[in-house]
Design a protein around this motif. Structure first.
Motif, PDB file in Angstrom:
ATOM      1  N   MET A   1       0.858  -1.174   0.000  1.00  0.00           N
ATOM      2  CA  MET A   1       0.000   0.000   0.000  1.00  0.00           C
ATOM      3  C   MET A   1       0.906   1.240   0.000  1.00  0.00           C
ATOM      4  O   MET A   1       1.867   1.321   0.743  1.00  0.00           O
ATOM      5  CB  MET A   1      -0.876  -0.016   1.268  1.00  0.00           C
ATOM      6  N   SER A   2       0.580   2.199  -0.822  1.00  0.00           N
ATOM      7  CA  SER A   2       1.442   3.378  -0.949  1.00  0.00           C
ATOM      8  C   SER A   2       1.281   4.292   0.264  1.00  0.00           C
ATOM      9  O   SER A   2       0.252   4.280   0.943  1.00  0.00           O
ATOM     10  CB  SER A   2       1.083   4.142  -2.223  1.00  0.00           C
ATOM     11  N   PRO A   3       2.311   5.089   0.541  1.00  0.00           N
ATOM     12  CA  PRO A   3       2.251   6.005   1.690  1.00  0.00           C
ATOM     13  C   PRO A   3       1.084   6.999   1.593  1.00  0.00           C
ATOM     14  O   PRO A   3       0.494   7.365   2.617  1.00  0.00           O
ATOM     15  CB  PRO A   3       3.587   6.737   1.636  1.00  0.00           C
ATOM     16  N   ALA A   4       0.733   7.421   0.395  1.00  0.00           N
ATOM     17  CA  ALA A   4      -0.377   8.370   0.240  1.00  0.00           C
ATOM     18  C   ALA A   4      -1.698   7.739   0.672  1.00  0.00           C
ATOM     19  O   ALA A   4      -2.531   8.383   1.325  1.00  0.00           O
ATOM     20  CB  ALA A   4      -0.462   8.846  -1.206  1.00  0.00           C
ATOM     21  N   VAL A   5      -1.887   6.479   0.347  1.00  0.00           N
ATOM     22  CA  VAL A   5      -3.115   5.777   0.734  1.00  0.00           C
ATOM     23  C   VAL A   5      -3.139   5.577   2.247  1.00  0.00           C
ATOM     24  O   VAL A   5      -4.180   5.737   2.896  1.00  0.00           O
ATOM     25  CB  VAL A   5      -3.230   4.425  -0.009  1.00  0.00           C
ATOM     26  N   GLN A   6      -1.996   5.252   2.820  1.00  0.00           N
ATOM     27  CA  GLN A   6      -1.920   5.083   4.272  1.00  0.00           C
ATOM     28  C   GLN A   6      -2.254   6.378   4.990  1.00  0.00           C
ATOM     29  O   GLN A   6      -2.981   6.373   5.981  1.00  0.00           O
ATOM     30  CB  GLN A   6      -0.530   4.593   4.670  1.00  0.00           C
ATOM     31  N   ILE A   7      -1.745   7.489   4.506  1.00  0.00           N
ATOM     32  CA  ILE A   7      -2.030   8.792   5.125  1.00  0.00           C
ATOM     33  C   ILE A   7      -3.512   9.128   4.984  1.00  0.00           C
ATOM     34  O   ILE A   7      -4.151   9.585   5.937  1.00  0.00           O
ATOM     35  CB  ILE A   7      -1.139   9.887   4.511  1.00  0.00           C
ATOM     36  N   ALA A   8      -4.082   8.870   3.820  1.00  0.00           N
ATOM     37  CA  ALA A   8      -5.503   9.150   3.598  1.00  0.00           C
ATOM     38  C   ALA A   8      -6.373   8.309   4.531  1.00  0.00           C
ATOM     39  O   ALA A   8      -7.355   8.808   5.098  1.00  0.00           O
ATOM     40  CB  ALA A   8      -5.869   8.895   2.144  1.00  0.00           C
ATOM     41  N   LEU A   9      -6.024   7.046   4.717  1.00  0.00           N
ATOM     42  CA  LEU A   9      -6.781   6.189   5.627  1.00  0.00           C
ATOM     43  C   LEU A   9      -6.653   6.665   7.074  1.00  0.00           C
ATOM     44  O   LEU A   9      -7.631   6.657   7.827  1.00  0.00           O
ATOM     45  CB  LEU A   9      -6.316   4.738   5.500  1.00  0.00           C
TER      46      LEU A   9
END
Length: 64
Positions: A1-9
């Motif tokens: 999972m990309s860091p951007a998706v992790q931050i959004a979650l």
């Protein structure tokens, strides 16, 4: 999972938790207001217990 998706979650999770806290806080009962007349016959004790969040004990004192 990309860091951007992790931050959004993570941001979405924080928003959901904050909204839940606001809803739960709004549903809290209001503080009891002391009567205008002097409290007697254990009423002061009942009010003190109720304000302290000890409602079961307050009801017991009230029933006595």
């Amino acid at each position: 999972m990309s860091p951007a998706v992790q931050i959004a979650l993570a941001v979405a999770l924080v928003v959901v938790v904050l909204l839940l806290l606001l809803v739960l806080r709004r549903d809290r009962p209001r503080d009891l207001v002391a009567p205008d007349r002097p409290a007697g016959d254990g009423q002061a004790e009942v009010l003190r217990l109720a304000r302290a969040g000890r409602t079961v004990e307050a009801v017991k004192v009230l029933l006595e």
